[in-house]
Enzyme design. Structure first.
Site, PDB file in Angstrom:
ATOM      1  CG  HIS A 361      -2.289  -0.611   0.735  1.00  0.00           C
ATOM      2  ND1 HIS A 361      -2.753  -1.815   1.179  1.00  0.00           N
ATOM      3  CD2 HIS A 361      -3.189  -0.173  -0.178  1.00  0.00           C
ATOM      4  CE1 HIS A 361      -3.892  -2.085   0.576  1.00  0.00           C
ATOM      5  NE2 HIS A 361      -4.179  -1.112  -0.249  1.00  0.00           N
ATOM      6  CD  GLU A 607      -5.120 -14.782 -20.544  1.00  0.00           C
ATOM      7  OE1 GLU A 607      -4.298 -13.989 -20.074  1.00  0.00           O
ATOM      8  OE2 GLU A 607      -6.177 -15.081 -19.963  1.00  0.00           O
ATOM      9  CG  ASP A 631      -1.156 -15.159 -18.484  1.00  0.00           C
ATOM     10  OD1 ASP A 631      -0.228 -15.684 -17.841  1.00  0.00           O
ATOM     11  OD2 ASP A 631      -2.169 -14.695 -17.952  1.00  0.00           O
ATOM     12  CB  CYS A 678      -5.973  -5.641 -21.435  1.00  0.00           C
ATOM     13  SG  CYS A 678      -6.302  -7.412 -21.380  1.00  0.00           S
TER      14      CYS A 678
HETATM   15  C1  PEP Z   1      -2.383 -10.779 -19.415  1.00  0.00           C
HETATM   16  O1  PEP Z   1      -2.172 -11.974 -19.231  1.00  0.00           O
HETATM   17  O2  PEP Z   1      -1.754 -10.083 -20.243  1.00  0.00           O
HETATM   18  C2  PEP Z   1      -3.418 -10.069 -18.627  1.00  0.00           C
HETATM   19  C3  PEP Z   1      -3.771  -8.861 -18.940  1.00  0.00           C
HETATM   20  O3  PEP Z   1      -3.959 -10.700 -17.574  1.00  0.00           O
HETATM   21  P1  PEP Z   1      -3.227 -11.026 -16.182  1.00  0.00           P
HETATM   22  O4  PEP Z   1      -1.966 -10.187 -16.147  1.00  0.00           O
HETATM   23  O5  PEP Z   1      -4.208 -10.665 -15.126  1.00  0.00           O
HETATM   24  O6  PEP Z   1      -2.961 -12.474 -16.266  1.00  0.00           O
HETATM   25 MG    MG Z   2      -3.559 -13.234 -18.190  1.00  0.00          MG
END
Ligand code: PEP
Ligand code: MG
Length: 758
Positions: A361, A607, A631, A678
């Site tokens: 935090h 992913e 991932d 993302c």
């Molecule tokens: C990813 O795998 O790129 C993703 C956005 O999900 P996480 O990082 O939560 O696995």
């Molecule tokens: Mg992921």
């Protein structure tokens, strides 16, 4: 032999002083191998030579004095070749150098083996014998095995400060390193802050009068509650997001239904208030620290912070006792959120904590306050750091102590540049994310993982591209009810009216586990994770999806995203359940509410590599694709994204990853499926540039990167980006891609962003 080896290594690792450990080891090896001499040389990279650190057989006077250049002698040769050298008569070898002071005239046979840790030669281990003979294969194997084990211990010895890798003649040779907690650069003297009240120092004692202790506790709770109110209202004038939720959580924990109640129960058992507090807090800390999940483990520090604050008030001490210099870098063993709050009005320029990670935090708050922070820094005695001028590089997680003139100049320049950059990017917050030649790229937020920034309106983001729902499931002792989830999701959906909010269904497993739903597997990233778990447990999936759809009534901006999809069947099954949830709700709700229900769009994360080769079939089932590059990189390269040992192999700029990303964009375009990305790659200037050129029209990222990426987009023509991409795709390794894109960003006048972005 194995027992001897184990004994030597065990005794070595138990010694608290490196030089005596090395001395003992060479004697033990000499004895065990029945030779006339055993020596250890350690590499000094600054001077490019090996130093004779310990020897049983060579002259005692030469220890610590004799050095051999990396390019010289048999020891140098072992280091350069990175393999053992077994010579019957060393003195006849062309590389042999006669060094009179070591007194090895009578030694002929030579066996040397490098001590290598993670591809770096740390030193050379040698044995020598008077007799002229080659050492046997068994002897060679023994020495190699010993050196390999020694390498691991030596690398730790460096980290624990046994070998002074940092200072020489009072000069700091290299920075201390840790995890980048909050980006930015700061320069100021260090102020070491030690806890005024420390639960570790509390002795457990019984009490005389339970009523008196209960009253003391009550007063301390009230005072602590009001401390947190003051902190969050003072910080609230600066921070507009929910990174201040930590203080709300503290206040809730003080409640009699929670920690406060448990402490009171202990007092009823006749413990005094301090002891009761320590007993309860210690047991909480123990529980959190035993959890596998890194985020949850970090919560132990929050509980300790709360406990120490309560103790402070029980003992009526004053939190900020020391007078702080005008500007300073706060350094403490465990920098906590309340420490940051206590000091932030008083010239706090940077934060350094020996413990914690970017999930702490303190780091979350530091990011919200734009104070550079480094967490989990290598430990060095406080006395060496206090009051020293230091530079905090929050981008790279580096702490420079007593920097020299040129470093000071370099960082002063950076600080000025950064200030200008910050002001500059802030100016564009209300401008569209569009290239100079008219290509629009939507920038969205990644939210949910930390308590910071998610609903920040200052970034110019258009909605949430990834809402990770795991954390609300983690921070508790059982699965949240449909009602609890509905309230939470409603808050998130309401934060972005008329903009899409993509909520990902539960993605636990891998490195994210729930304390009340433990999963033990040898290979968790390849195991029961994400959609695999929720399809096996429709009761969990249905409750979550119902909560999302229910929360969406009246908002209509929900999109549901499925994680870890590796087959079409998983998508079909998940959609069947989502439809079921929708119809159940439309039957259950009264007509007025049922009318507000909207069937959400459903998309999947790309992913898992198998999904790349079924994009056509998947496109027929879903409304959008969102690439999880974190991932995808891990699974394409077979590199565990959390394993420090292989972290140098993990790169989303690996040509295979780039080509996969490019192929996904081509396929999505061909099958007319909206596409976004993302993963972390989207938040890097180089990554964003390449992705935009590939055809990713939507990028989702951490809030604090949005303005920088928008700036990059507004300053790179789409057609130029496409040319850069076509070149980038021709390289054969990630480093070449990095260097090339960096050069291009420099040429585009975006060099200032490179430092922060890659
Ligand atoms: C990813 O795998 O790129 C993703 C956005 O999900 P996480 O990082 O939560 O696995
Ligand atoms: Mg992921």
């Amino acid at each position: 032999m194995l027992t001897t080896l184990r004994r030597i290594i065990l005794e070595f690792s138990q010694d608290s002083e490196l030089e005596s450990a090395l001395r003992r080891m060479v004697s033990q090896v000499k004895l065990a191998m029945n030779t006339d001499c055993c020596s250890i040389y350690l590499a000094d990279y600054q001077y490019q030579h090996f130093v004779l650190m310990a020897s049983d057989g060579l002259s005692k006077e030469s220890i610590g004095q004799t050095t051999i250049d990396f390019s010289e002698g048999l020891v140098g040769l072992v280091g350069r070749r990175e393999e053992p050298l077994n010579i019957a008569n060393a003195q006849n070898h062309p590389k042999f150098i006669y060094t009179p002071e070591v007194m090895e005239d009578e030694l002929h046979a030579f066996l040397g083996t490098p001590i290598i840790h993670q591809r770096k030669v740390l030193g050379v281990l040698t044995i020598q014998q008077k007799e002229t003979r080659s050492f046997t294969e068994t002897e060679e194997a023994f020495l190699v095995t010993l050196a390999a084990q020694l390498a691991t211990i030596l690398s730790n010895a460096e980290a624990s400060g046994l070998v002074s890798k940092y200072t020489q003649n009072g000069q700091w040779l290299k920075p201390l390193t840790g995890a980048a907690g909050a980006s930015g650069v700061a320069m100021a003297p260090i102020m070491v802050v030690q806890l005024v009240a420390d639960l570790n120092t509390v002795a457990i004692e019984k009490c005389q009068d339970i009523a008196v202790e209960l009253q003391r506790l009550q007063q301390a709770i009230e005072k602590t509650f009001s401390d947190f109110e003051t902190m969050s209202s003072q910080l609230g004038t600066i921070i507009s997001d929910n990174s201040l939720d930590i203080f709300e959580m503290y206040k809730q924990l003080l409640d009699s239904a929670n920690l406060g109640g448990e402490i009171a129960k202990k007092i009823h058992l006749n413990w005094n208030a301090e002891s009761a507090l320590k007993l309860v807090v210690d047991s909480y800390i123990l529980q959190f620290e035993s959890l596998e999940d890194e985020y949850l483990r970090e919560r132990a520090s929050d509980i300790r912070d709360l406990g120490n604050r309560l103790l402070l008030n029980l003992q009526s001490l004053n939190a900020v006792q020391q007078s702080s210099p005008e500007e300073f870098i706060l350094l403490a063993n465990d920098v906590t959120a309340s420490m940051v709050a206590d000091f932030q009005h008083q010239g706090l320029k940077g934060i350094v904590s020996f413990t914690g990670s970017s999930n702490s935090h303190a780091a979350i708050l530091a990011r919200a306050l734009a104070i550079p922070a480094i967490m989990g820094v290598e430990r060095v005695p406080y006395s060496k750091l206090d009051k020293q001028l230091a530079i905090v590089d929050g981008y790279n997680g580096e702490l420079f102590i007593a920097p020299n003139e040129s470093l000071i100049r370099e960082y002063q320049h950076l600080i000025v540049e950064e200030g200008a950059l910050f002001d500059k990017v802030f100016e564009i917050k209300d401008l569209p994310s569009i290239t100079p030649d008219g290509k629009a790229i939507e920038l969205q937020l990644n939210a949910g993982l930390s308590h910071g920034f998610e609903h920040s309106k200052n970034t110019g983001a258009v909605g949430i591209g990834l809402y990770r729902t795991e954390i609300p499931f983690m921070d508790r002792s059982c699965f949240p009810s449909e009602y609890e989830q509905t309230l939470l999701y409603q808050k998130v959906l309401a934060a972005f009216p008329k903009q899409s909010v993509t909520m990902r269904t539960l993605d636990v497993g891998g490195d994210k586990s729930l304390p009340y739903f433990p999963i033990t597997e040898d290979n968790p990233f390849l195991g029961w994770r994400g959609i695999r778990i929720t399809l096996d447990h429709p009761e969990i999936f249905l409750v979550q999806v119902r909560a999302m759809i229910r929360a969406n009534a009246g908002h209509g901006n929900l999109e549901i995203m499925l994680p870890m999809i590796s087959s079409v069947t998983e998508v079909e099954e998940a959609i069947r359940l989502i439809n079921q949830a929708y119809y159940e709700l439309s039957l259950e709700l009264d007509t007025a509410h049922a009318k507000l229900l909207v069937k959400p769009k459903v998309g999947i994360m790309i992913e898992v590599p198998s999904s790349i080769f079924q994009l056509k079939e998947l496109a027929e089932k879903v409304d959008f694709f969102s690439v999880g590059s974190n991932d995808l990189t891990q699974y394409l390269l077979a590199v565990d994204r959390n394993n420090a040992r292989v972290s140098s192999l993990y790169s989303s700029y690996h040509p295979s990853v780039l080509r996969a990303l490019n192929y996904i964009a081509e396929q999505a375009n061909q099958h007319l499926v909206p596409l976004s990305l993302c993963g972390e790659l989207a938040s890097e200037p180089a990554g964003a540039l390449l992705l935009m050129a590939m055809g990713y029209d939507k990028l989702s990222m951490n809030p604090h990167n949005i303005l920088r990426i928008k700036w990059v987009i507004r300053h790179v023509e789409f057609k130029r980006a496409k040319i850069i991409l076509s070149h980038a795709l021709t390289f054969s390794n990630a480093k070449q891609v990095h260097n090339y894109i960096n050069e291009q960003l420099e040429l585009l006048g975006l060099g200032g962003f490179v430092r922060a972005g890659m």
